[in-house]
Design an enzyme around this catalytic site. Structure first.
Site, PDB file in Angstrom:
ATOM      1  CG  ASP A 258     -36.009  36.069  -2.327  1.00 19.09           C
ATOM      2  OD1 ASP A 258     -36.384  35.002  -1.820  1.00 19.09           O
ATOM      3  OD2 ASP A 258     -34.897  36.220  -2.852  1.00 19.09           O
TER       4      ASP A 258
ATOM      5  CG  ASN B 195     -27.618  37.253 -12.326  1.00 16.50           C
ATOM      6  OD1 ASN B 195     -27.664  36.820 -11.173  1.00 16.50           O
ATOM      7  ND2 ASN B 195     -28.661  37.821 -12.921  1.00 16.50           N
TER       8      ASN B 195
ATOM      9  CG  HIS C 142     -29.597  36.922  -8.331  1.00 15.27           C
ATOM     10  ND1 HIS C 142     -29.802  36.213  -9.497  1.00 15.27           N
ATOM     11  CD2 HIS C 142     -30.095  36.123  -7.339  1.00 15.27           C
ATOM     12  CE1 HIS C 142     -30.394  35.064  -9.213  1.00 15.27           C
ATOM     13  NE2 HIS C 142     -30.573  34.984  -7.916  1.00 15.27           N
TER      14      HIS C 142
ATOM     15  CD  GLU D 119     -32.158  39.056 -11.273  1.00  8.74           C
ATOM     16  OE1 GLU D 119     -30.953  38.800 -11.318  1.00  8.74           O
ATOM     17  OE2 GLU D 119     -33.038  38.204 -11.482  1.00  8.74           O
TER      18      GLU D 119
END
Length: 249
Positions: free
Chosen positions: A67, A136, A138, A143
């Site tokens: 990314d 979380n 990801h 996400e």
């Protein structure tokens, strides 16, 4: 899914680096999928040390990063281009033409995303993909959401992700709100996946990865469907797992 538990971050980083070096020695022209963030820094330090000690040769390796922040130039100190150069590429012999990171400063995001997936396909896919994991759950910058994204795409970053990454910026306002990321579909095409996690803050995400229902609300849970995934954890990240879940190193 194999789970290896190390006593601490240093041992976790050493095991991860050994796994990468083994891949390179078995297939010198292998394709590596690489990750950024604080977790893999130790692994990169170990790989640099291996290179300096002439234990590995990375000259034929091709790399694809997961990314990049949208809107940051390659020379921005907070960009993942800069991160990778600083922590790995400036210190080893990967050829620049074999290094691939999404262009976060592109004028046409859709074309960039499609081009990136095409490049991976033309390279015959990724042999081993390194992942970190967010609090979380990801992976990459995928996400929690209502569906799994197949290909490389633009994502709106969760507030929790931006807050976690704010330590790398002067203020939270400077943290980009969007990023380009490989989709979970792109990640799952990798022949092997290696997920690294360190610290108690990651324990719940790791538990949900291993034992939770597969759901895009827990992006890492999709790894339950991959035929060759290994989780390399320190003791704190594994603290919510049962000892029957893993092998201790």
């Amino acid at each position: 899914m194999r789970i290896l538990v190390c006593k601490d971050y240093d041992e976790m980083s050493q095991k991860a680096a050994q796994m990468i070096s083994s891949q390179v020695m078995l297939k010198p022209d292998c394709v590596l999928g690489l990750a950024t963030g604080s977790t893999p820094i130790g692994m990169y330090k170990k790989l640099v040390q291996m290179y300096q000690e002439k234990m590995i040769d990375l000259s034929e390796v091709t790399t694809f990063n997961l990314d990049e922040y949208l809107g940051l130039s390659k020379d921005n100190e907070q960009s993942y281009h800069y991160f990778m150069q600083n922590h790995l590429f400036d210190h080893v012999n990967v050829k620049p033409r074999r290094i691939h990171i999404p262009n976060g400063n592109t004028e046409n995001v859709d074309d960039e995303c499609n081009f990136y997936d095409q490049l991976i396909a033309k390279s015959n896919g990724i042999d081993i993909q390194v992942l970190g994991i967010g609090n979380n759950a990801h992976i990459g910058f995928n996400e929690p959401q209502i569906s799994f994204e197949k290909g490389t795409h633009v994502v709106e970053l969760d507030d929790s992700t931006r807050e976690a990454n704010a330590r790398f910026f002067e203020t939270l306002d400077e943290v980009p709100k969007q990023a380009i990321t490989m989709g979970t579909g792109t990640i799952l095409k990798s022949r092997k996946i290696m997920l690294l996690a360190s610290g108690r803050a990651k324990a719940k995400a790791i538990y949900d990865t291993v034992h939770g229902h597969v759901s895009p609300e827990v992006p890492s849970s999709i790894l339950q469907f991959h035929p060759d995934t290994v989780l390399i954890l320190d003791e704190e990240a594994a603290s919510l797992l049962s000892e029957k879940d893993y092998k201790r190193l």
